[in-house]
Design a protein around this motif. Structure first.
Motif, PDB file in Angstrom:
ATOM      1  N   GLY A 171       0.814  -1.210   0.000  1.00 46.63           N
ATOM      2  CA  GLY A 171       0.000   0.000   0.000  1.00 46.63           C
ATOM      3  C   GLY A 171       0.841   1.250   0.000  1.00 46.63           C
ATOM      4  N   PRO A 172       0.215   2.421  -0.088  1.00 37.69           N
ATOM      5  CA  PRO A 172       0.967   3.671  -0.102  1.00 37.69           C
ATOM      6  C   PRO A 172       1.588   3.956   1.248  1.00 37.69           C
ATOM      7  N   GLN A 173       2.732   4.600   1.201  1.00 39.28           N
ATOM      8  CA  GLN A 173       3.390   5.054   2.417  1.00 39.28           C
ATOM      9  C   GLN A 173       3.736   6.524   2.244  1.00 39.28           C
ATOM     10  N   VAL A 174       3.648   7.278   3.319  1.00 40.62           N
ATOM     11  CA  VAL A 174       3.817   8.725   3.246  1.00 40.62           C
ATOM     12  C   VAL A 174       4.839   9.172   4.276  1.00 40.62           C
ATOM     13  N   LEU A 175       5.740  10.046   3.823  1.00 40.63           N
ATOM     14  CA  LEU A 175       6.667  10.706   4.747  1.00 40.63           C
ATOM     15  C   LEU A 175       6.354  12.194   4.719  1.00 40.63           C
ATOM     16  N   VAL A 176       6.034  12.770   5.860  1.00 36.06           N
ATOM     17  CA  VAL A 176       5.713  14.192   5.963  1.00 36.06           C
ATOM     18  C   VAL A 176       6.906  14.908   6.581  1.00 36.06           C
ATOM     19  N   THR A 177       7.362  15.961   5.922  1.00 37.38           N
ATOM     20  CA  THR A 177       8.472  16.744   6.454  1.00 37.38           C
ATOM     21  C   THR A 177       8.139  18.222   6.351  1.00 37.38           C
ATOM     22  N   TYR A 178       8.940  19.074   6.957  1.00 39.66           N
ATOM     23  CA  TYR A 178       8.669  20.512   6.998  1.00 39.66           C
ATOM     24  C   TYR A 178       9.991  21.232   7.080  1.00 39.66           C
ATOM     25  N   ASP A 179       9.991  22.555   6.777  1.00 40.47           N
ATOM     26  CA  ASP A 179      11.263  23.275   6.681  1.00 40.47           C
ATOM     27  C   ASP A 179      11.468  24.322   7.762  1.00 40.47           C
ATOM     28  N   HIS A 180      10.511  24.460   8.691  1.00 37.74           N
ATOM     29  CA  HIS A 180      10.645  25.485   9.729  1.00 37.74           C
ATOM     30  C   HIS A 180       9.882  25.017  10.956  1.00 37.74           C
ATOM     31  N   PRO A 181      10.404  25.266  12.157  1.00 39.19           N
ATOM     32  CA  PRO A 181       9.694  24.811  13.364  1.00 39.19           C
ATOM     33  C   PRO A 181       8.239  25.275  13.423  1.00 39.19           C
ATOM     34  N   MET A 182       7.937  26.452  12.865  1.00 38.84           N
ATOM     35  CA  MET A 182       6.565  26.954  12.894  1.00 38.84           C
ATOM     36  C   MET A 182       5.627  26.096  12.056  1.00 38.84           C
ATOM     37  N   SER A 183       6.177  25.281  11.159  1.00 35.05           N
ATOM     38  CA  SER A 183       5.346  24.441  10.298  1.00 35.05           C
ATOM     39  C   SER A 183       5.074  23.064  10.898  1.00 35.05           C
ATOM     40  N   ARG A 184       5.648  22.792  12.055  1.00 35.40           N
ATOM     41  CA  ARG A 184       5.487  21.448  12.622  1.00 35.40           C
ATOM     42  C   ARG A 184       4.022  21.135  12.912  1.00 35.40           C
ATOM     43  N   GLU A 185       3.266  22.129  13.373  1.00 38.32           N
ATOM     44  CA  GLU A 185       1.851  21.890  13.671  1.00 38.32           C
ATOM     45  C   GLU A 185       1.093  21.488  12.404  1.00 38.32           C
ATOM     46  N   ALA A 186       1.359  22.181  11.295  1.00 43.03           N
ATOM     47  CA  ALA A 186       0.707  21.828  10.033  1.00 43.03           C
ATOM     48  C   ALA A 186       1.136  20.438   9.578  1.00 43.03           C
ATOM     49  N   ALA A 187       2.409  20.116   9.788  1.00 43.97           N
ATOM     50  CA  ALA A 187       2.891  18.800   9.403  1.00 43.97           C
ATOM     51  C   ALA A 187       2.206  17.708  10.221  1.00 43.97           C
ATOM     52  N   THR A 188       2.030  17.959  11.501  1.00 40.59           N
ATOM     53  CA  THR A 188       1.352  16.989  12.366  1.00 40.59           C
ATOM     54  C   THR A 188      -0.097  16.790  11.930  1.00 40.59           C
ATOM     55  N   ALA A 189      -0.769  17.881  11.531  1.00 47.38           N
ATOM     56  CA  ALA A 189      -2.145  17.768  11.046  1.00 47.38           C
ATOM     57  C   ALA A 189      -2.203  16.946   9.764  1.00 47.38           C
ATOM     58  N   CYS A 190      -1.189  17.099   8.919  1.00 50.20           N
ATOM     59  CA  CYS A 190      -1.123  16.323   7.680  1.00 50.20           C
ATOM     60  C   CYS A 190      -0.967  14.832   7.995  1.00 50.20           C
ATOM     61  N   VAL A 191      -0.147  14.535   8.972  1.00 50.11           N
ATOM     62  CA  VAL A 191       0.038  13.137   9.389  1.00 50.11           C
ATOM     63  C   VAL A 191      -1.288  12.552   9.866  1.00 50.11           C
ATOM     64  N   GLN A 192      -2.033  13.328  10.665  1.00 47.69           N
ATOM     65  CA  GLN A 192      -3.297  12.824  11.190  1.00 47.69           C
ATOM     66  C   GLN A 192      -4.302  12.555  10.084  1.00 47.69           C
ATOM     67  N   ARG A 193      -4.328  13.396   9.050  1.00 47.82           N
ATOM     68  CA  ARG A 193      -5.257  13.183   7.937  1.00 47.82           C
ATOM     69  C   ARG A 193      -4.950  11.871   7.221  1.00 47.82           C
ATOM     70  N   HIS A 194      -3.664  11.556   7.048  1.00 46.53           N
ATOM     71  CA  HIS A 194      -3.307  10.309   6.381  1.00 46.53           C
ATOM     72  C   HIS A 194      -3.643   9.097   7.253  1.00 46.53           C
ATOM     73  N   ARG A 195      -3.471   9.227   8.560  1.00 48.66           N
ATOM     74  CA  ARG A 195      -3.805   8.107   9.444  1.00 48.66           C
ATOM     75  C   ARG A 195      -5.305   7.846   9.442  1.00 48.66           C
ATOM     76  N   THR A 196      -6.095   8.939   9.365  1.00 49.12           N
ATOM     77  CA  THR A 196      -7.542   8.784   9.283  1.00 49.12           C
ATOM     78  C   THR A 196      -7.932   8.021   8.026  1.00 49.12           C
ATOM     79  N   ALA A 197      -7.173   8.264   6.953  1.00 49.21           N
ATOM     80  CA  ALA A 197      -7.420   7.566   5.686  1.00 49.21           C
ATOM     81  C   ALA A 197      -6.755   6.191   5.655  1.00 49.21           C
ATOM     82  N   GLN A 198      -6.211   5.739   6.817  1.00 51.06           N
ATOM     83  CA  GLN A 198      -5.578   4.426   6.958  1.00 51.06           C
ATOM     84  C   GLN A 198      -4.379   4.280   6.016  1.00 51.06           C
ATOM     85  N   VAL A 199      -3.613   5.352   5.917  1.00 51.50           N
ATOM     86  CA  VAL A 199      -2.376   5.329   5.129  1.00 51.50           C
ATOM     87  C   VAL A 199      -1.208   5.284   6.095  1.00 51.50           C
TER      88      VAL A 199
END
Length: 464
Positions: free
Chosen positions: A397-425
């Motif tokens: 199945g698909p696998q996703v790696l989420v990364t970010y370029d600034h500490p201020m973006s970590r919250e958005a990156a975490t939200a992106c991770v949660q969306r993929h987990r909800t979709a069972q990715v």
């Protein structure tokens, strides 16, 4: 006809032919993106003031390009056709022509903005060069007097506030008046006025000394050359030289824009001997200058050109026009010195890859989902496809790696991770900032996963 040629000569010829024309250059992708970003900031200001875009042709008739004799034909790049045509060296004359012909029936004032490349021919050390520049500017047609001049300068200052100038750039708006310059020259011998005009406008003390002037005229010219700087002091000094109406026009304009300039962080400087390169200006003239890494750099030029409008509309004695243009390439060079990525956005970029040829369809479907969500995405084939397929390590199945370029973006990156987990990715958050897209690609190569999502951070691309 060349029947035979040494191979080394052929190779040398091919190398020369692969280069751009002398003076021209290729713009790399990041430069193109930054140019577009700068132009977008300027367009936002133009539209806010009610200006509409006009796109005049790149190729014009030579009588239009020469702007009633104000532009030397030696700088024009002529096109080999039956008609007398050439590439535009600037855009104001083309807009003036359109305003007096196809747009003649529209109510005034007419507010137009444009963006496009201009071309000039240069002779440097006996070698011909082609200079190509991207310009963005406005033209205000049918707004005479202080209202038009004030609006023009106000828009320029608003553009300065919109652009991310650094304090070290020390933006300075140079103001003058071509009619005032003519009045100041009128007191000198007629046969010396052309030489004085050139020496004073170029601030060339050596040329000034070479002119055949009386001692009194020479002292007067040298004193006039030094009359530039803080507006109030210059206006007081000008009262000793001339009682021209242009002095009062400049005083009224400065009173109108002084506070706006202060808020924009732009220093005002008055120079009665300043003239732009092209001589079709006949009123207030301006130039925006910034301090670069090695020298002062002019990034915008403009002014009033009523006489040019009347050249294209001979029957309209009340025709008036004023405008300015930004040199986008020079702006980009200045801003890039302090900002690594002007065009960086705080959005998501996706790299999609696959581990097996059988999974290519799924990767393309992943791309389509992101595109429909208005997310930038590109296909990145795995460099370990064959190895992992052979070893039987390919994930079903698909696998996703989420990364970010600034500490201020970590919250958005975490939200992106949660969306993929909800979709069972299957998803994983990269533990530290990844400052560039190249670094994100490198991170993917270290831990190969079929989909890499990259969240950019601060607009200036600064790393922590």
């Amino acid at each position: 006809m060349i029947l035979w040629q040494e191979r080394s000569d052929l190779q040398s010829s091919e190398e020369v032919n692969r280069q751009p024309a002398r003076g021209a250059r290729d713009l790399l992708p990041q430069d193109v993106e930054d140019n577009r970003w700068i132009c977008a900031q300027l367009h936002y200001v133009y539209r806010r003031w009610g200006y509409k875009e006009l796109a005049p042709p790149t190729i014009e008739r030579l009588d239009t390009l020469e702007a009633a004799g104000a532009i030397d034909e030696n700088v024009l790049l002529k096109v080999a056709t039956r008609d007398a045509l050439g590439l535009r060296p600037e855009i104001t004359a083309s807009v003036a022509r359109a305003a007096c012909t196809r747009l003649a029936g529209l109510p005034r004032p007419l507010r137009l903005w444009y963006e496009g490349n201009v071309f000039q021919r240069e002779d440097v050390g006996g070698h011909e060069r082609v200079q190509e520049e991207l310009q963005s500017g406005i033209e205000l047609i049918g707004a005479p007097g202080l209202a038009g001049d004030g609006e023009l300068v106000a828009i320029l200052l608003d553009a300065c506030r919109q652009l991310p100038f650094h304090p070290e750039h020390q933006p300075t708006l140079l103001l003058g008046h071509s009619a005032l310059f003519v009045t100041l020259l009128a007191d000198f011998p007629t046969h010396q006025q052309a030489g004085l005009r050139q020496a004073l406008s170029r601030y060339d003390m050596l040329q000034l000394r070479s002119l055949d002037l009386s001692d009194a005229d020479r002292q007067r010219a040298q004193r006039l050359l030094r009359v530039r700087g803080e507006p109030e002091a210059v206006l007081d000094t000008l009262s000793d030289f001339s009682k021209a109406a242009a002095v009062d026009e400049l005083r009224a304009l400065l009173e109108l824009i002084a506070e706006r300039a202060r808020q924009a962080g732009v220093r005002l400087q008055l120079d009665p001997t300043f003239l732009p390169t092209f001589t079709f200006y006949d009123g207030v003239v301006l130039r925006l200058i910034c301090k670069g890494a090695h020298a002062l750099t002019p990034v915008a030029t403009g002014g009033r050109y009523n006489r040019l409008l009347r050249h294209f509309a001979p029957g309209d004695r009340d025709a008036s026009g004023t405008g300015f243009s930004f040199k986008v390439e020079r702006l980009r060079g200045l801003l890039q010195d302090h900002r690594t990525a002007l065009s960086a956005q705080t959005d998501v970029q996706v790299l999609v890859t696959y581990r097996s040829p059988d999974n290519l369809g799924g990767a393309m479907a992943c791309l389509e989902r992101h595109h429909r969500a208005l997310v930038k995405a590109e296909l990145l084939p795995s460099h370990k496809v064959e190895e992992e397929t052979t070893q039987g390590h390919a994930s079903p199945g698909p696998q996703v790696l989420v990364t970010y370029d600034h500490p201020m973006s970590r919250e958005a990156a975490t939200a992106c991770v949660q969306r993929h987990r909800t979709a069972q990715v299957e998803v994983e958050l990269w533990p530290q900032p990844c400052p560039t897209l190249d670094a994100a690609r490198a991170a993917w190569r270290q831990r190969p996963l079929p989909c890499l999502e990259w969240l950019t951070g601060a607009r200036d691309g600064s790393a922590p």
